[in-house]
Design a protein around this motif. Structure first.
Motif, PDB file in Angstrom:
ATOM      1  N   ASP A 132       0.839  -1.195   0.000  1.00 51.82           N
ATOM      2  CA  ASP A 132       0.000   0.000   0.000  1.00 51.82           C
ATOM      3  C   ASP A 132       0.875   1.247   0.000  1.00 51.82           C
ATOM      4  N   GLU A 133       0.853   1.997  -1.082  1.00 53.58           N
ATOM      5  CA  GLU A 133       1.681   3.204  -1.174  1.00 53.58           C
ATOM      6  C   GLU A 133       1.150   4.339  -0.311  1.00 53.58           C
ATOM      7  N   TYR A 134      -0.102   4.217   0.161  1.00 50.98           N
ATOM      8  CA  TYR A 134      -0.667   5.221   1.051  1.00 50.98           C
ATOM      9  C   TYR A 134      -0.892   4.678   2.455  1.00 50.98           C
ATOM     10  N   SER A 135      -0.079   3.722   2.846  1.00 45.67           N
ATOM     11  CA  SER A 135      -0.118   3.227   4.216  1.00 45.67           C
ATOM     12  C   SER A 135       0.250   4.340   5.188  1.00 45.67           C
ATOM     13  N   HIS A 136      -0.233   4.207   6.411  1.00 46.38           N
ATOM     14  CA  HIS A 136       0.136   5.166   7.455  1.00 46.38           C
ATOM     15  C   HIS A 136       1.635   5.144   7.754  1.00 46.38           C
ATOM     16  N   ALA A 137       2.341   4.129   7.261  1.00 46.38           N
ATOM     17  CA  ALA A 137       3.791   4.036   7.459  1.00 46.38           C
ATOM     18  C   ALA A 137       4.585   4.767   6.381  1.00 46.38           C
ATOM     19  N   THR A 138       3.909   5.506   5.487  1.00 48.27           N
ATOM     20  CA  THR A 138       4.586   6.183   4.376  1.00 48.27           C
ATOM     21  C   THR A 138       4.491   7.704   4.471  1.00 48.27           C
ATOM     22  N   VAL A 139       4.004   8.233   5.577  1.00 50.62           N
ATOM     23  CA  VAL A 139       3.633   9.649   5.640  1.00 50.62           C
ATOM     24  C   VAL A 139       4.821  10.585   5.438  1.00 50.62           C
ATOM     25  N   THR A 140       5.912  10.345   6.144  1.00 49.58           N
ATOM     26  CA  THR A 140       7.077  11.234   5.993  1.00 49.58           C
ATOM     27  C   THR A 140       7.646  11.131   4.590  1.00 49.58           C
ATOM     28  N   HIS A 141       7.634   9.943   4.025  1.00 50.91           N
ATOM     29  CA  HIS A 141       8.065   9.762   2.631  1.00 50.91           C
ATOM     30  C   HIS A 141       7.260  10.662   1.702  1.00 50.91           C
ATOM     31  N   HIS A 142       5.940  10.670   1.846  1.00 50.09           N
ATOM     32  CA  HIS A 142       5.099  11.516   0.997  1.00 50.09           C
ATOM     33  C   HIS A 142       5.293  12.997   1.307  1.00 50.09           C
ATOM     34  N   ALA A 143       5.463  13.324   2.571  1.00 53.43           N
ATOM     35  CA  ALA A 143       5.655  14.733   2.939  1.00 53.43           C
ATOM     36  C   ALA A 143       6.881  15.319   2.272  1.00 53.43           C
ATOM     37  N   LEU A 144       7.904  14.505   2.093  1.00 51.65           N
ATOM     38  CA  LEU A 144       9.143  14.974   1.463  1.00 51.65           C
ATOM     39  C   LEU A 144       9.000  15.183  -0.041  1.00 51.65           C
ATOM     40  N   SER A 145       7.870  14.809  -0.595  1.00 48.67           N
ATOM     41  CA  SER A 145       7.584  15.156  -1.982  1.00 48.67           C
ATOM     42  C   SER A 145       7.105  16.604  -2.093  1.00 48.67           C
ATOM     43  N   VAL A 146       6.772  17.188  -0.943  1.00 46.36           N
ATOM     44  CA  VAL A 146       6.297  18.570  -0.895  1.00 46.36           C
ATOM     45  C   VAL A 146       7.301  19.459  -0.157  1.00 46.36           C
ATOM     46  N   ALA A 147       7.632  19.063   1.058  1.00 43.61           N
ATOM     47  CA  ALA A 147       8.535  19.856   1.897  1.00 43.61           C
ATOM     48  C   ALA A 147       9.997  19.617   1.511  1.00 43.61           C
ATOM     49  N   ASP A 148      10.836  20.594   1.828  1.00 45.86           N
ATOM     50  CA  ASP A 148      12.266  20.464   1.544  1.00 45.86           C
ATOM     51  C   ASP A 148      12.964  19.531   2.525  1.00 45.86           C
ATOM     52  N   ARG A 149      12.431  19.472   3.749  1.00 49.51           N
ATOM     53  CA  ARG A 149      13.046  18.612   4.741  1.00 49.51           C
ATOM     54  C   ARG A 149      12.015  18.200   5.786  1.00 49.51           C
ATOM     55  N   ALA A 150      12.375  17.151   6.528  1.00 51.36           N
ATOM     56  CA  ALA A 150      11.485  16.626   7.552  1.00 51.36           C
ATOM     57  C   ALA A 150      12.242  16.444   8.847  1.00 51.36           C
ATOM     58  N   ILE A 151      11.570  16.723   9.960  1.00 50.07           N
ATOM     59  CA  ILE A 151      12.112  16.515  11.301  1.00 50.07           C
ATOM     60  C   ILE A 151      11.145  15.620  12.050  1.00 50.07           C
ATOM     61  N   VAL A 152      11.625  14.445  12.464  1.00 51.76           N
ATOM     62  CA  VAL A 152      10.783  13.495  13.185  1.00 51.76           C
ATOM     63  C   VAL A 152      11.257  13.445  14.635  1.00 51.76           C
ATOM     64  N   LEU A 153      10.428  13.927  15.523  1.00 50.37           N
ATOM     65  CA  LEU A 153      10.772  14.039  16.938  1.00 50.37           C
ATOM     66  C   LEU A 153      10.140  12.898  17.722  1.00 50.37           C
ATOM     67  N   GLY A 154      10.983  12.167  18.445  1.00 53.74           N
ATOM     68  CA  GLY A 154      10.492  11.036  19.215  1.00 53.74           C
ATOM     69  C   GLY A 154      10.618   9.715  18.506  1.00 53.74           C
ATOM     70  N   ALA A 155      11.253   9.707  17.339  1.00 44.81           N
ATOM     71  CA  ALA A 155      11.391   8.479  16.545  1.00 44.81           C
ATOM     72  C   ALA A 155      12.219   7.447  17.293  1.00 44.81           C
ATOM     73  N   ARG A 156      11.692   6.231  17.361  1.00 44.41           N
ATOM     74  CA  ARG A 156      12.402   5.173  18.063  1.00 44.41           C
ATOM     75  C   ARG A 156      12.248   3.805  17.404  1.00 44.41           C
ATOM     76  N   THR A 157      11.644   3.777  16.218  1.00 45.85           N
ATOM     77  CA  THR A 157      11.550   2.513  15.503  1.00 45.85           C
ATOM     78  C   THR A 157      11.368   2.761  14.015  1.00 45.85           C
ATOM     79  N   GLY A 158      11.813   1.781  13.234  1.00 47.51           N
ATOM     80  CA  GLY A 158      11.702   1.842  11.779  1.00 47.51           C
ATOM     81  C   GLY A 158      12.456   0.681  11.171  1.00 47.51           C
ATOM     82  N   SER A 159      12.231   0.435   9.910  1.00 50.58           N
ATOM     83  CA  SER A 159      12.960  -0.625   9.218  1.00 50.58           C
ATOM     84  C   SER A 159      14.404  -0.194   8.982  1.00 50.58           C
ATOM     85  N   GLU A 160      15.245  -1.148   8.624  1.00 48.77           N
ATOM     86  CA  GLU A 160      16.646  -0.820   8.322  1.00 48.77           C
ATOM     87  C   GLU A 160      16.730   0.193   7.187  1.00 48.77           C
TER      88      GLU A 160
END
Length: 266
Positions: A132-160
């Motif tokens: 699913d390209e619009y999964s809730h796990a893709t939000v920052t990926h999609h945001a970077l198609s609009v914004a120049d940069r992203a800051i994720v505060l509190g991040a403590r998990t993700g794939s390799e």
């Protein structure tokens, strides 16, 4: 109606839009109930804010109600984007209440910020999840198609692969233990602020779809919201569900109010 959101649409400085999308939740569903619960648990709050010496009812907040989801997520995001963009063009700061985190994609597209700032336990940098390209796990990926940069505060998990992507120059991932010392440095950049309630430690907000231990305290989240609000062109709070006694919804509602107070004060 969100308590205190008494402004008419034509006079609104802030426009609250419920977005009860619950299409891609990968663990515990129920985000469709988020807008309803956030409104419900905001009933208890006093109108007066001692810190800013302002009343919420005097800050021009309008509640548009919910934009109900369609069967096709991409179609729904286009519809939601149009609704949010209309408020943005009218000069009302959008306040989106989810729903799953995917709804942030529509709001970011509508407001076109320079920087995407997110309080989140997860990096959400996947290009797709479970096909699913619009999964809730893709939000920052999609945001970077609009914004120049992203800051994720509190991040403590993700794939390799997500952690490797987070090492790029356009992404800053701040672990929970460093959030209290983080301060915004945006110059003249516009910012969109997204709050995934799972950024909080699940002991504070158990009612969310993918709880992750060792998270943030509510006060840390409030301080981030207050510090980012002055340069924000939009705000959302997402991923509240009905799997607790109202702790997550209460925190979400209070953070939304904190955003409005801080933005109006600035």
């Amino acid at each position: 109606m969100f308590p205190g959101a008494v402004a008419d649409r034509e006079a609104a400085d802030y426009a609250l839009v419920g977005a009860p999308l619950d299409a891609s939740t990968s663990f515990r569903p129920g985000a469709r109930f988020g807008p309803r619960r956030v409104r419900e648990f905001a009933e208890q709050f006093d109108d007066y804010d001692h810190r800013s010496a302002r009343r919420f009812t005097e800050l021009g907040v309008y509640d548009h109600g919910d934009v109900g989801p369609t069967a096709d997520t991409a179609e729904y995001l286009t519809f939601l984007e149009s609704a949010v963009a209309e408020f943005d063009s009218d000069g009302a700061v959008p306040l989106v209440v989810g729903g799953e985190h995917t709804v942030s994609v529509a709001a970011v597209r509508a407001t076109d910020p320079d920087v995407f700032v997110c309080l989140d336990a997860h990096l959400d940098l996947r290009e797709s999840y479970a096909g699913d390209e619009y999964s809730h796990a893709t939000v920052t990926h999609h945001a970077l198609s609009v914004a120049d940069r992203a800051i994720v505060l509190g991040a403590r998990t993700g794939s390799e692969a997500e952690w490797e992507r987070a090492d790029a120059g356009d992404v800053t991932a701040v672990p929970p233990e460093d959030v209290a010392d983080w301060s915004p440095d945006f110059d003249d950049e516009s910012v969109y602020l997204s709050v995934d309630i799972d950024a909080a430690d699940p002991g504070f907000a158990p009612g969310t779809g993918t709880p992750e231990p060792f998270g943030l305290a509510p006060r840390e989240m409030r301080d981030v919201v207050r510090s980012v609000a002055p340069q924000a062109v939009g705000f959302d709070v997402v991923e509240v569900n009905d799997r607790d006694d109202g702790q997550a919804a209460t925190l979400a509602a209070k953070l939304l109010r904190a955003f409005v107070y801080a933005h109006a004060e600035a």
